[in-house]
Design a protein around this motif. Structure first.
Motif, mmCIF file in Angstrom:
data_model
loop_
_atom_site.group_PDB
_atom_site.id
_atom_site.type_symbol
_atom_site.label_atom_id
_atom_site.label_comp_id
_atom_site.label_asym_id
_atom_site.label_seq_id
_atom_site.Cartn_x
_atom_site.Cartn_y
_atom_site.Cartn_z
ATOM 1 N N ARG A 95 0.851 -1.192 0.000
ATOM 2 C CA ARG A 95 0.000 0.000 0.000
ATOM 3 C C ARG A 95 0.887 1.243 0.000
ATOM 4 N N VAL A 96 0.733 2.059 -1.045
ATOM 5 C CA VAL A 96 1.622 3.203 -1.262
ATOM 6 C C VAL A 96 0.829 4.502 -1.144
ATOM 7 N N ASN A 97 1.216 5.345 -0.203
ATOM 8 C CA ASN A 97 0.591 6.657 -0.029
ATOM 9 C C ASN A 97 1.507 7.737 -0.585
ATOM 10 N N THR A 98 0.990 8.605 -1.416
ATOM 11 C CA THR A 98 1.741 9.757 -1.890
ATOM 12 C C THR A 98 0.758 10.829 -2.333
ATOM 13 N N THR A 99 1.275 11.953 -2.818
ATOM 14 C CA THR A 99 0.388 13.038 -3.225
ATOM 15 C C THR A 99 -0.329 12.690 -4.520
ATOM 16 N N VAL A 100 -1.407 13.417 -4.808
ATOM 17 C CA VAL A 100 -2.165 13.182 -6.037
ATOM 18 C C VAL A 100 -1.272 13.357 -7.254
ATOM 19 N N LEU A 125 -2.516 1.857 -4.584
ATOM 20 C CA LEU A 125 -2.046 3.239 -4.577
ATOM 21 C C LEU A 125 -3.068 4.126 -3.872
ATOM 22 N N LEU A 126 -2.590 4.920 -2.908
ATOM 23 C CA LEU A 126 -3.451 5.794 -2.115
ATOM 24 C C LEU A 126 -2.999 7.236 -2.309
ATOM 25 N N PRO A 127 -3.383 7.872 -3.436
ATOM 26 C CA PRO A 127 -2.931 9.246 -3.697
ATOM 27 C C PRO A 127 -3.789 10.267 -2.960
ATOM 28 N N LEU A 128 -3.204 10.871 -1.942
ATOM 29 C CA LEU A 128 -3.893 11.878 -1.142
ATOM 30 C C LEU A 128 -2.908 13.005 -0.836
ATOM 31 N N LYS A 220 -3.647 38.065 -7.622
ATOM 32 C CA LYS A 220 -4.860 37.255 -7.528
ATOM 33 C C LYS A 220 -4.854 36.190 -8.624
ATOM 34 N N SER A 221 -5.300 35.001 -8.276
ATOM 35 C CA SER A 221 -5.442 33.952 -9.289
ATOM 36 C C SER A 221 -6.862 33.972 -9.839
ATOM 37 N N VAL A 222 -7.009 33.505 -11.075
ATOM 38 C CA VAL A 222 -8.337 33.450 -11.689
ATOM 39 C C VAL A 222 -8.978 32.081 -11.505
ATOM 40 N N PHE A 223 -8.143 31.094 -11.118
ATOM 41 C CA PHE A 223 -8.676 29.742 -10.984
ATOM 42 C C PHE A 223 -7.901 29.013 -9.897
ATOM 43 N N GLN A 224 -8.638 28.387 -8.973
ATOM 44 C CA GLN A 224 -8.022 27.574 -7.927
ATOM 45 C C GLN A 224 -8.594 26.163 -7.998
ATOM 46 N N VAL A 225 -7.757 25.197 -7.711
ATOM 47 C CA VAL A 225 -8.213 23.807 -7.701
ATOM 48 C C VAL A 225 -7.415 23.075 -6.631
ATOM 49 N N ASN A 226 -8.025 22.062 -6.004
ATOM 50 C CA ASN A 226 -7.391 21.466 -4.830
ATOM 51 C C ASN A 226 -6.534 20.243 -5.120
ATOM 52 N N ASN A 227 -6.041 20.095 -6.369
ATOM 53 C CA ASN A 227 -5.022 19.084 -6.629
ATOM 54 C C ASN A 227 -4.189 19.485 -7.845
ATOM 55 N N VAL A 228 -2.970 18.970 -7.910
ATOM 56 C CA VAL A 228 -2.027 19.361 -8.952
ATOM 57 C C VAL A 228 -2.480 18.874 -10.321
ATOM 58 N N PHE A 229 -3.134 17.714 -10.360
ATOM 59 C CA PHE A 229 -3.633 17.205 -11.637
ATOM 60 C C PHE A 229 -4.604 18.205 -12.258
ATOM 61 N N GLY A 230 -5.471 18.788 -11.437
ATOM 62 C CA GLY A 230 -6.403 19.801 -11.933
ATOM 63 C C GLY A 230 -5.689 21.037 -12.427
ATOM 64 N N MET A 231 -4.588 21.419 -11.759
ATOM 65 C CA MET A 231 -3.805 22.571 -12.203
ATOM 66 C C MET A 231 -3.205 22.313 -13.585
ATOM 67 N N ILE A 232 -2.676 21.106 -13.783
ATOM 68 C CA ILE A 232 -2.083 20.760 -15.077
ATOM 69 C C ILE A 232 -3.127 20.802 -16.181
ATOM 70 N N ARG A 233 -4.287 20.207 -15.928
ATOM 71 C CA ARG A 233 -5.330 20.161 -16.956
ATOM 72 C C ARG A 233 -5.834 21.572 -17.272
ATOM 73 N N ALA A 234 -5.948 22.419 -16.247
ATOM 74 C CA ALA A 234 -6.395 23.789 -16.487
ATOM 75 C C ALA A 234 -5.375 24.543 -17.327
ATOM 76 N N ALA A 235 -4.091 24.361 -17.031
ATOM 77 C CA ALA A 235 -3.052 25.029 -17.814
ATOM 78 C C ALA A 235 -3.051 24.518 -19.249
ATOM 79 N N GLU A 236 -3.220 23.221 -19.436
ATOM 80 C CA GLU A 236 -3.218 22.642 -20.786
ATOM 81 C C GLU A 236 -4.352 23.198 -21.647
#
Length: 300
Positions: A95-100, A125-128, A220-236
């Motif tokens: 069981r592996v815990n790491t960030t999203v 995998l426990l991505p949190l 000020k940011s125009v968009f906030q999201v609570n995980n890095v994957f969401g940040m990547i997709r928003a930038a893309e």
């Protein structure tokens, strides 16, 4: 003495929140599950759940028992894995815990190779972005983006992470490419959610102050999201510019590094596990696999 079979059923019901879902998980009938819970409540002389039309709510006594049941279940899983490792090859559940970001983006792309090398190991995998307690056996190992604070954990540094500002070609074509840090004042920024109490990287939002005087207000940011994957997709998709760890932006990614001379604070990533797993074969081969994959990538 409490019946472990009934405790096992209680654990499943408490986690599922209903007799129906627990029955599906256990492969039992709903009536059999209900009977087991009623029998356990009779043994203990106290109700463990409040029954409502919309589901089950644990009583105070149910909360106490659930904590114990989780601990016992985790230790049983550990014992099962350690016993299975008495054979020559590494085996058992890991069981592996790491960030999203690290888990769901970087690590998963290498798991097929690891499982091919060690077919008797099963990975959970426990991505949190919140850390699980390894000493309480909530996970076997973890990849942490800050040094572990628990004294009873073994640590091994995996890599040093660097962060830069990234944007999509479509965004840069529309809004222009910043030439200096001051230009960021006029750009749309993507940040990790301000509402989050836990940042996967303490300095992830450094772009809001990059290059600005200490007494200047944060951008000020125009968009906030609570995980890095969401940040990547928003930038893309051209929402704005985001500060991202370099290892999460592969060469074939649809993002461009802007202001390449502007780098955020770097930090180390650590592979950690409890002392009791020091001699675990599956932990050892996973650690060595990660070190090898990190060494193969020039992006670090």
């Amino acid at each position: 003495m409490l019946d472990w079979d009934r405790i096992r059923v209680f654990h499943a019901v408490a986690e599922a929140g209903s007799f129906t879902r627990a029955a599906e998980h256990l492969g039992l009938s709903q009536s059999a599950v209900s009977r087991q819970i009623s029998a356990l409540e009779e043994d203990l002389g106290t109700p463990l759940f409040h029954r409502h039309a919309r589901g089950l709510v644990r009583t105070e006594q149910g909360e106490i028992l659930l904590q114990t049941a989780r601990d016992v279940a985790a230790r049983m899983a550990t014992a099962q894995s350690l016993l299975s490792e008495s054979r020559e090859r590494p085996a058992g559940l890991l069981r592996v815990n790491t960030t999203v970001g690290f888990g769901a983006i970087w690590l998963v792309q290498h798991l097929a190779e690891f499982l091919d090398l060690y077919p008797e190991i099963n990975v959970s995998l426990l991505p949190l972005d919140a850390e699980l307690d390894l000493s309480m056996r909530q996970a076997d190992v973890a990849i942490r983006l800050s040094p572990p604070t628990q004294p009873d954990l073994i640590r091994k540094r995996l890599l040093t992470v660097h962060t830069h500002v990234y944007g999509a070609p479509s965004y840069l074509e529309r809004y222009g490419t910043p030439e200096t840090p001051d230009d960021l004042d006029n750009h749309r920024l993507i940040t990790y959610s301000d509402n989050s109490t836990i940042l996967p990287i303490p300095t992830l939002n450094w772009v809001v102050r990059a290059g600005a005087p200490d007494d200047a207000p944060a951008r000020k940011s125009v968009f906030q999201v609570n995980n890095v994957f969401g940040m990547i997709r928003a930038a893309e998709t051209g929402v704005g510019l985001a500060t991202l760890p370099d290892y999460l932006v592969p060469r074939q990614n649809r993002l461009v590094r802007v202001l390449p001379e502007l780098e955020g604070p770097s930090f180390d990533a650590w592979f950690v596990y409890p002392e009791e797993l020091r001699h675990s074969k599956r932990v050892a081969v996973f650690r060595e696999f990660l070190l090898r994959k990190v060494a193969e990538q020039a992006i670090w």
